[in-house]
Design a protein around this motif. Structure first.
Motif, mmCIF file in Angstrom:
data_model
loop_
_atom_site.group_PDB
_atom_site.id
_atom_site.type_symbol
_atom_site.label_atom_id
_atom_site.label_comp_id
_atom_site.label_asym_id
_atom_site.label_seq_id
_atom_site.Cartn_x
_atom_site.Cartn_y
_atom_site.Cartn_z
ATOM 1 N N PRO A 159 0.830 -1.197 0.000
ATOM 2 C CA PRO A 159 0.000 0.000 0.000
ATOM 3 C C PRO A 159 0.871 1.256 0.000
ATOM 4 N N PRO A 160 0.347 2.339 -0.506
ATOM 5 C CA PRO A 160 1.124 3.583 -0.464
ATOM 6 C C PRO A 160 1.368 4.003 0.977
ATOM 7 N N ALA A 161 2.527 4.616 1.195
ATOM 8 C CA ALA A 161 2.857 5.058 2.544
ATOM 9 C C ALA A 161 1.836 6.091 3.018
ATOM 10 N N ALA A 162 1.310 5.856 4.221
ATOM 11 C CA ALA A 162 0.338 6.789 4.780
ATOM 12 C C ALA A 162 1.061 8.051 5.223
ATOM 13 N N ALA A 163 0.339 9.147 5.162
ATOM 14 C CA ALA A 163 0.922 10.399 5.620
ATOM 15 C C ALA A 163 1.226 10.289 7.110
ATOM 16 N N LEU A 164 2.433 10.698 7.506
ATOM 17 C CA LEU A 164 2.803 10.645 8.911
ATOM 18 C C LEU A 164 1.925 11.595 9.724
ATOM 19 N N PRO A 165 1.566 11.201 10.931
ATOM 20 C CA PRO A 165 0.744 12.087 11.771
ATOM 21 C C PRO A 165 1.564 13.201 12.419
ATOM 22 N N THR B 148 3.643 -11.853 11.904
ATOM 23 C CA THR B 148 2.304 -12.399 12.130
ATOM 24 C C THR B 148 1.503 -12.086 10.876
ATOM 25 N N PRO B 149 0.320 -12.664 10.737
ATOM 26 C CA PRO B 149 -0.480 -12.315 9.550
ATOM 27 C C PRO B 149 -0.662 -10.810 9.370
ATOM 28 N N GLY B 150 -0.923 -10.112 10.462
ATOM 29 C CA GLY B 150 -1.169 -8.679 10.367
ATOM 30 C C GLY B 150 0.062 -7.830 10.189
ATOM 31 N N LEU B 151 1.257 -8.419 10.345
ATOM 32 C CA LEU B 151 2.497 -7.663 10.177
ATOM 33 C C LEU B 151 3.180 -7.953 8.861
ATOM 34 N N ALA B 152 2.548 -8.734 8.008
ATOM 35 C CA ALA B 152 3.143 -9.081 6.724
ATOM 36 C C ALA B 152 3.268 -7.843 5.832
ATOM 37 N N ASP B 153 4.299 -7.844 5.004
ATOM 38 C CA ASP B 153 4.477 -6.745 4.060
ATOM 39 C C ASP B 153 3.259 -6.651 3.147
ATOM 40 N N GLY B 154 2.841 -5.446 2.889
ATOM 41 C CA GLY B 154 1.718 -5.230 1.987
ATOM 42 C C GLY B 154 0.365 -5.254 2.649
ATOM 43 N N ARG B 155 0.312 -5.597 3.925
ATOM 44 C CA ARG B 155 -0.986 -5.657 4.597
ATOM 45 C C ARG B 155 -1.540 -4.260 4.849
ATOM 46 N N ARG B 156 -2.847 -4.138 4.622
ATOM 47 C CA ARG B 156 -3.537 -2.907 4.976
ATOM 48 C C ARG B 156 -4.184 -3.015 6.347
ATOM 49 N N LEU C 204 0.251 -3.251 33.821
ATOM 50 C CA LEU C 204 -0.199 -2.616 32.589
ATOM 51 C C LEU C 204 1.019 -2.245 31.763
ATOM 52 N N ILE C 205 0.997 -2.615 30.476
ATOM 53 C CA ILE C 205 2.042 -2.225 29.527
ATOM 54 C C ILE C 205 1.365 -1.525 28.360
ATOM 55 N N GLU C 206 1.670 -0.252 28.173
ATOM 56 C CA GLU C 206 1.059 0.532 27.095
ATOM 57 C C GLU C 206 2.161 1.014 26.143
ATOM 58 N N THR C 207 1.939 0.807 24.856
ATOM 59 C CA THR C 207 2.855 1.325 23.845
ATOM 60 C C THR C 207 2.205 2.489 23.110
ATOM 61 N N ARG C 208 3.021 3.308 22.472
ATOM 62 C CA ARG C 208 2.507 4.501 21.786
ATOM 63 C C ARG C 208 1.896 4.059 20.465
ATOM 64 N N GLY C 209 0.572 4.122 20.322
ATOM 65 C CA GLY C 209 -0.027 3.572 19.121
ATOM 66 C C GLY C 209 -1.349 4.161 18.686
ATOM 67 N N VAL C 210 -2.183 4.621 19.620
ATOM 68 C CA VAL C 210 -3.523 5.068 19.245
ATOM 69 C C VAL C 210 -3.431 6.341 18.415
ATOM 70 N N GLY C 211 -4.038 6.283 17.252
ATOM 71 C CA GLY C 211 -4.091 7.448 16.384
ATOM 72 C C GLY C 211 -3.002 7.525 15.342
ATOM 73 N N ILE C 212 -2.098 6.525 15.282
ATOM 74 C CA ILE C 212 -1.016 6.589 14.281
ATOM 75 C C ILE C 212 -1.050 5.390 13.340
ATOM 76 N N GLY C 213 -2.147 4.624 13.338
ATOM 77 C CA GLY C 213 -2.301 3.547 12.366
ATOM 78 C C GLY C 213 -1.219 2.494 12.471
ATOM 79 N N ARG C 214 -0.550 2.208 11.332
ATOM 80 C CA ARG C 214 0.514 1.207 11.300
ATOM 81 C C ARG C 214 1.916 1.816 11.469
#
Length: 612
Positions: A96-102, A120-128, A379-389
């Protein structure tokens, strides 16, 4: 001793502790021992003195405890592959085209990809999209069906989501079987790993697929000589499918672990009740830009935010274990990978509210409720909400590093942790009818400098903030600790929820009377149920009531209920049944009236029978 398969003994008028022994066939050996020996003590394990962990007690094992995954950086990019076959990609599966950085490229440069690459399936290259529910289920089934291994893995169907998706867990063990009895008989403590309670926080779910594989047939497998592990990669499959935080009916399930209104939270509660994990690790992600950029003109900078249970009545020694046996190793593992970290914090959705809070102090989140179940709850939280992939490999790497460190700490401290839990169970049970208990607690307000990133240059920016610290709780309300709680026959729904949490509840078999403090209403209003982020999603209005106590003898008719506090999970009952708190069963309408609950202030002489 009454055995689970024996006919139920006849009802008798017995002292309370003997009644608990006779009518608790489903209680664990630990729980019964705590009830019968509530005033005895258990030797405590040695505690670290200068911040470093003391050597664990010698344990029989054939393999060394492995370090956290990724702790030794490879000299080249290593692809962590999987035997699981993912489903075909969506039509037009080219990259997929690179998404605009937030944010700016300078900010993005602060978060380079790790040297290890996860597959993993969701981390494969080309996955949307990230791993689908069907792919996650297939992944677990494939791990469970691997033949000819000393490690056993089995998929548990623990419930069904609101849209009918199976809720699944993977048990990974070297016990003789994967059922509760086999894990108990193994003598090894159990760890519960939970991901994606919030559907728009994918890194935790993807990381737990990796961890499940590495436990069952990879680098983490030697840990199973000392611990059992249960993995729930996707606690909210409906929210995951929709890409939303909440469940399909709009409820924030991570605020539902005391009330248990959702089938998703009920499934986790029953799983924890049955398998009694000694440690629970909850994987989340947090908002990177959004309200932080709006309020502070800053970008969130930390790879991981860490926290343990912070609510009233969490046993002191469970907090000590979390703070000294888990937190430093996790920090060291993250540092070794060049990953930044801080205590967990958040801010409300109100743009005018610039306070920063170290998470909630109410007994409603999984983190806090599991702490009240006498588990080390992290609790372990990573920086992720709102930045997609964006930075997904780094986010997954952060989760895997922290989670595998927590697993290693449990393996190293297995004997010590069991000693601590045994002590806590006895100590909690022994407090019935004695002293005071905290009914409600809140954070301590202070000031501190919080580092963020400049949205243009990516440089560190120090922001002075009002900081609500959950590490130092202040008592808002306290009362004498009762012997137990009486509940009216109309409180059957509340009784069912208490039993899901693992509490012992007895039914009054013959009418009698008890000395009790009843609640007298002083003032009432209705309002939204608040959280440090704002109104709790899907909670509806709660009843806010002020009360005063009145000491009297009350009638306890046959069919009403009694919740004794001389049991290991007594602090959960206090959280649920004191009506004038925002998380209580009365405030949230699981108990209909103030007269349906009373605080029993002397050991009752009643005839009890087991509840169904």
């Amino acid at each position: 001793m009454y055995q689970p398969d024996a006919p139920r003994p006849p009802t008798r008028t017995l002292p309370l502790i003997r009644v608990a022994k006779a009518f608790a066939p489903r209680l664990s050996t630990l729980a019964v021992a705590a009830l019968l020996a509530a005033c005895s003590s258990t030797p405590l394990p040695p505690w670290p003195t200068q911040g470093g962990a003391t050597a664990p007690a010698p344990q029989q094992t054939t393999r060394a405890v492995p370090p956290p995954l990724g702790s030794t950086a490879p000299t080249r990019a290593e692809v962590v592959t999987s035997p699981v076959t993912s489903s075909p990609l969506a039509t037009g599966a080219a990259e997929p085209p690179a998404a605009a950085l937030p944010y700016s490229a300078a900010v993005a440069a602060r978060f380079p990809d790790p040297s290890v690459r996860y597959d993993t399936p969701g981390l494969a290259d080309g996955r949307r999209s990230f791993t689908t529910n069907a792919e996650a289920a297939q992944w677990l089934r494939n791990l469970a069906s691997a033949p000819g291994r000393a490690t056993r893995a089995a998929v548990l169907d623990i419930g069904t989501s609101q849209r009918g998706t199976p809720l699944q867990a993977l048990v990974v063990t070297r016990a003789a079987g994967t059922d509760v009895a086999a894990l108990d008989a193994s003598g090894r403590p159990t760890v519960l790993l939970i991901g994606q309670q919030h559907g728009d926080e994918p890194a935790g779910g993807e990381a737990l697929l990796v961890v499940a594989r590495e436990l069952s047939q990879g680098l983490l497998e030697p840990l199973l000589d000392r611990i059992n592990v249960i993995v729930v990669p996707r606690a909210n499959p409906d929210g995951t499918e929709a890409g939303q935080r909440v469940t399909s009916n709009g409820v924030d399930m991570n605020r539902d672990h005391l009330l248990l209104n959702t089938p998703e939270a009920q499934a986790l509660a029953i799983l924890a009740r049955n398998y009694r994990p000694i440690a629970v690790i909850d994987a989340h992600e947090y908002t990177v830009t959004g309200r932080f950029l709006q309020k502070f003109n800053g970008i969130q900078k930390y790879d991981a935010l860490l926290q343990y249970a912070t609510t009233a009545n969490v046993p002191e020694f469970m907090t000590k274990a979390a703070n000294e046996w888990y937190q430093p190793p996790i920090v060291n593992a993250l540092n070794a990978q060049g990953l930044t970290h801080e205590w967990y914090y958040t801010t409300s959705t109100d743009p005018d509210d610039r306070r920063i809070s170290m998470g909630g102090t109410q007994p409603d989140t999984g983190r806090n409720v599991n702490g009240l179940k006498n588990a080390v709850s992290l609790l372990i939280e990573t920086r992720g909400v709102g930045i997609g992939r964006t930075h997904i490999q780094r986010r997954v790497h952060t989760q895997v590093t922290a989670i595998s460190s927590a697993l290693r700490s449990t393996a190293e401290r297995a004997t010590n942790l069991e000693q601590v839990r045994s002590f806590v169970a006895r100590d909690t049970a022994s407090q019935a009818c004695r002293g005071d208990t905290v009914v409600e607690a809140g954070p301590t307000t202070t000031q501190r400098d919080l580092l963020m990133l400049d949205p243009e240059t990516g440089a560190d920016r120090s922001v002075r903030v009002e900081w609500n610290s959950a590490l130092q709780l202040r008592t808002v309300k306290s009362r004498p600790r009762p012997c137990g709680y009486w509940l009216a026959t109309s409180a059957a729904l509340a009784v069912d929820r208490l039993k899901m949490l693992g509490l012992q509840v007895m039914r009054v078999a013959e009418p009698g009377s008890v000395l009790a403090d009843t609640y007298q209403e002083v003032r009432r209003e209705t309002s939204a149920r608040p959280d440090v982020r704002g109104t709790v999603a899907g909670s509806g209005e709660i009843i806010r009531v002020q009360t005063q106590l009145s000491r009297t003898a009350i009638d306890a008719p046959a069919g009403s209920f009694y919740v004794p506090l001389n049991q290991p999970l007594a602090n959960l009952a206090i959280a649920a049944l004191e009506p004038d708190t925002q998380s209580s069963y009365f405030a949230n309408r699981l108990i209909g009236g103030l007269g349906d609950t009373a605080r029993v202030m002397a050991t009752p002489s009643l005839v009890f029978e087991e509840t169904d």
